[in-house]
Design an enzyme around this catalytic site. Structure first.
Site, PDB file in Angstrom:
ATOM      1  N   THR A  16       0.882  -1.255  -0.060  1.00 18.86           N
ATOM      2  CA  THR A  16       0.104   0.090  -0.242  1.00 18.86           C
ATOM      3  C   THR A  16       0.815   1.236  -0.058  1.00 18.86           C
ATOM      4  OG1 THR A  16      -1.682  -1.225   1.465  1.00 18.86           O
ATOM      5  CG2 THR A  16      -1.858   1.087   1.032  1.00 18.86           C
ATOM      6  N   LYS A 108       8.135   1.599  11.787  1.00 12.34           N
ATOM      7  CA  LYS A 108       8.348   2.061  13.486  1.00 12.34           C
ATOM      8  C   LYS A 108       8.899   0.811  14.275  1.00 12.34           C
ATOM      9  CE  LYS A 108       4.692   1.619  11.621  1.00 12.34           C
ATOM     10  NZ  LYS A 108       4.191   2.590  10.844  1.00 12.34           N
ATOM     11  N   GLY A 137       1.925   8.542   9.889  1.00 10.98           N
ATOM     12  CA  GLY A 137       1.840   8.897   8.706  1.00 10.98           C
ATOM     13  C   GLY A 137       2.388  10.041   7.795  1.00 10.98           C
ATOM     14  N   ASP A 204       1.904  -0.963  18.276  1.00 12.63           N
ATOM     15  CA  ASP A 204       2.259  -0.351  17.460  1.00 12.63           C
ATOM     16  C   ASP A 204       2.192   1.088  17.990  1.00 12.63           C
ATOM     17  OD1 ASP A 204       2.376   0.603  14.391  1.00 12.63           O
ATOM     18  OD2 ASP A 204       0.803   2.030  15.176  1.00 12.63           O
ATOM     19  N   LYS A 208       5.842   3.648  18.307  1.00 13.29           N
ATOM     20  CA  LYS A 208       5.755   5.169  17.686  1.00 13.29           C
ATOM     21  C   LYS A 208       6.372   6.115  19.014  1.00 13.29           C
ATOM     22  CE  LYS A 208       2.538   4.210  14.097  1.00 13.29           C
ATOM     23  NZ  LYS A 208       0.973   4.060  13.890  1.00 13.29           N
ATOM     24  N   GLY A 305      -2.258   5.000   5.744  1.00 10.60           N
ATOM     25  CA  GLY A 305      -2.933   4.809   4.445  1.00 10.60           C
ATOM     26  C   GLY A 305      -1.564   5.264   3.408  1.00 10.60           C
TER      27      GLY A 305
HETATM   28  N1  HSE Z   1      -1.622   0.510  11.454  1.00  6.62           N
HETATM   29  C1  HSE Z   1      -1.394   1.699  11.969  1.00  6.62           C
HETATM   30  C2  HSE Z   1      -2.421   2.667  12.223  1.00  6.62           C
HETATM   31  C3  HSE Z   1      -0.689   2.634  10.649  1.00  6.62           C
HETATM   32  O1  HSE Z   1      -3.529   2.003  12.297  1.00  6.62           O
HETATM   33  O2  HSE Z   1      -2.538   3.555  12.584  1.00  6.62           O
HETATM   34  C4  HSE Z   1       0.555   2.193  10.649  1.00  6.62           C
HETATM   35  O3  HSE Z   1       1.520   2.193  11.741  1.00  6.62           O
END
Ligand code: HSE
Length: 462
Positions: A16, A108, A137, A204, A208, A305
């Protein structure tokens, strides 16, 4: 004017984000060369299959299956690593850096686990590694920290840095959906992965936070020491009680500087409706940063995205192509290979206000027992909320409370259980944990208690 040197880009991984980056580099090629005054161009796309790349209309003559090809091409100066994960991605980044190529990554997890090693490798090889797309992003939050806010001592940072979680929580808050319903909706709309574990577990966001806090405080962060809680056990009842108290629930990544060290955590947290982060909905991300001379600043945008993330990647590419990032990378001392480990507060010492929901038998004297336990642990009560009995003891009990529920029913078939919501003044996590362990052992308590941080606006110093 002399024609600029060709500056070839190899994209490794055409999913993507890789696909969107390739498209952006192709569609904006002329403008990017003109505004940057460089010879930047997309040299190739490396992957094992090209169905997705083909569907995007990316020039097929650029497809390669072996990374050795771009690394043998002297015109290729930079590799964009977009394969994800920490194993193959690490090999790709290390290969590119060792071959004297700059690396741009959105990964990350790779940086949170291996940042110091990869930065050191880049430095030894006279190249750079940049990572604007790794957090938030398309939001230029990394640059804000290492450039725009550099004059500041950063005192606190609050981030909504996972779009999947924010989408799910927004559906729970605004439409009263359960977690499972909201997750299903997110998966159907393509926002949540089929296996959403990395997002909903909070991991995740922790990756970050490790990156953002390392830049904010100029210290190395140990990912494994960040307390992390996900959103997957959040109940609609608490979302509703929070609303009643003037809060909205968000998965917040929080970093704060205190006299005794830095506090870090990722948790579903309540934040007041008057804080701008409360209004960040759906898949959007936002990060509030509090600097000692600038005060509160906030960065908002799409955190995931292809097209938004490609915006950050191409910004990094251009910064290297024009030679600006090389100076920053060489001169600043905030990078993970150059910094000392952070002095981090143990979780027990993290200070916050708390929302507590205890489920207890509805009979005289019960609240006095709760107040006594809280008082014994030096926890001061700010407010108490109790509704009419909504949960009879015969109702299905929570898994781990079923034994207790049955026993209580033998004692008295008439007793009902009610949720009692207590908010506290500021206290530390150790006190709260010890108090709740004791409360959960009371015979009047029919289910394990729920505890949610209340995050207050950070006090500005200006
Ligand atoms: N999967 C993450 C989110 C984006 O939903 O923000 C990539 O880190």
């Amino acid at each position: 004017m002399a024609k600029p040197e060709p500056f070839g880009i190899a994209i490794v991984g055409c999913g993507t984000v890789g696909g969107a980056t390739a498209r952006l580099l192709q569609s904006e090629a002329a403008r990017l060369r003109e505004v940057s005054g460089t010879g930047v161009y997309l040299a190739c796309v490396v992957d094992v299959a090209f169905d997705h790349a083909r569907s995007l209309g990316i020039d097929e003559s650029l497809f390669r299956t072996d990374m050795a090809e771009p690394l043998a091409d002297p015109e290729v100066k930079l590799v964009v690593e977009l394969v994800g994960g920490t194993t193959v991605a690490k090999e790709i980044a290390a290969k590119a850096l060792s071959a004297g190529r700059h690396v741009v990554t959105a990964n990350k997890a790779l940086l949170a686990h291996h940042g110091a090693e990869l930065f050191a490798l880049a430095r030894r090889n006279g190249v750079t590694i940049s990572f604007e797309a790794s957090c938030g992003g398309g939001i230029p939050i990394i640059r804000a920290l290492y450039e725009g806010l550099l004059a500041n001592r950063i005192d606190a940072l609050y981030g909504i840095v996972n779009g999947t979680c924010n989408y799910i929580l927004t559906a729970m808050v605004q439409s009263g959906r359960t977690y499972a319903e909201a997750l299903g909706q997110a998966q159907r709309s393509g926002l949540a992965e089929a296996d959403p574990a990395l997002d909903v577990s909070g991991l995740d966001s922790a990756h970050k936070l490790a990156i953002l806090a390392s830049l904010a405080f100029g210290r190395r962060i140990d990912l494994d020491r960040i307390p992390v809680e996900g959103i997957d056990t959040l109940e609609t009842l608490d979302v509703a009680f929070g609303r009643e108290l003037g809060y909205v629930v968000k998965l917040l990544a929080v970093a704060g500087r205190g006299p005794d060290g830095v506090s870090l955590r990722v948790r579903p947290s309540f934040i007041g409706l008057d804080h701008p982060l409360a209004w960040v909905s759906g898949p959007f991300n936002a990060v509030s940063v509090y600097g000692h001379t600038v005060g509160h600043t906030m960065y908002y945008g799409r955190g995931a995205g292809g097209p938004p993330t490609s915006s950050a990647i191409v910004a990094d590419v251009i910064a290297v192509a024009v030679g600006a990032y090389q100076h920053t990378f060489r001169s600043l001392t905030i990078w993970p290979d150059l910094t000392e480990p952070v002095r981090q507060l143990p979780m027990e010492q993290i200070e916050s206000r708390y929302y507590l929901r205890v489920t207890v038998e509805d009979k005289p004297g019960v609240f006095a027992q709760l107040a006594t336990v809280l008082g014994n642990h030096r926890i001061s009560i700010s407010s108490v909320l109790q509704r009419e009995p909504s949960e009879h003891i015969d109702a299905p009990a929570a898994d781990d409370a079923s034994d207790r529920a049955t026993k209580t029913r033998e004692d008295s078939s008439q007793v009902t259980a009610v949720p009692v919501v207590i908010t506290t003044h500021r206290t530390n996590e150790g006190n709260v944990r010890r108090a709740l362990a004791e409360i959960d052992e009371l015979t009047v308590c029919t289910r394990p208690s729920v505890c949610i941080n209340i995050i207050d606006e950070h006090e500005e110093t200006i």
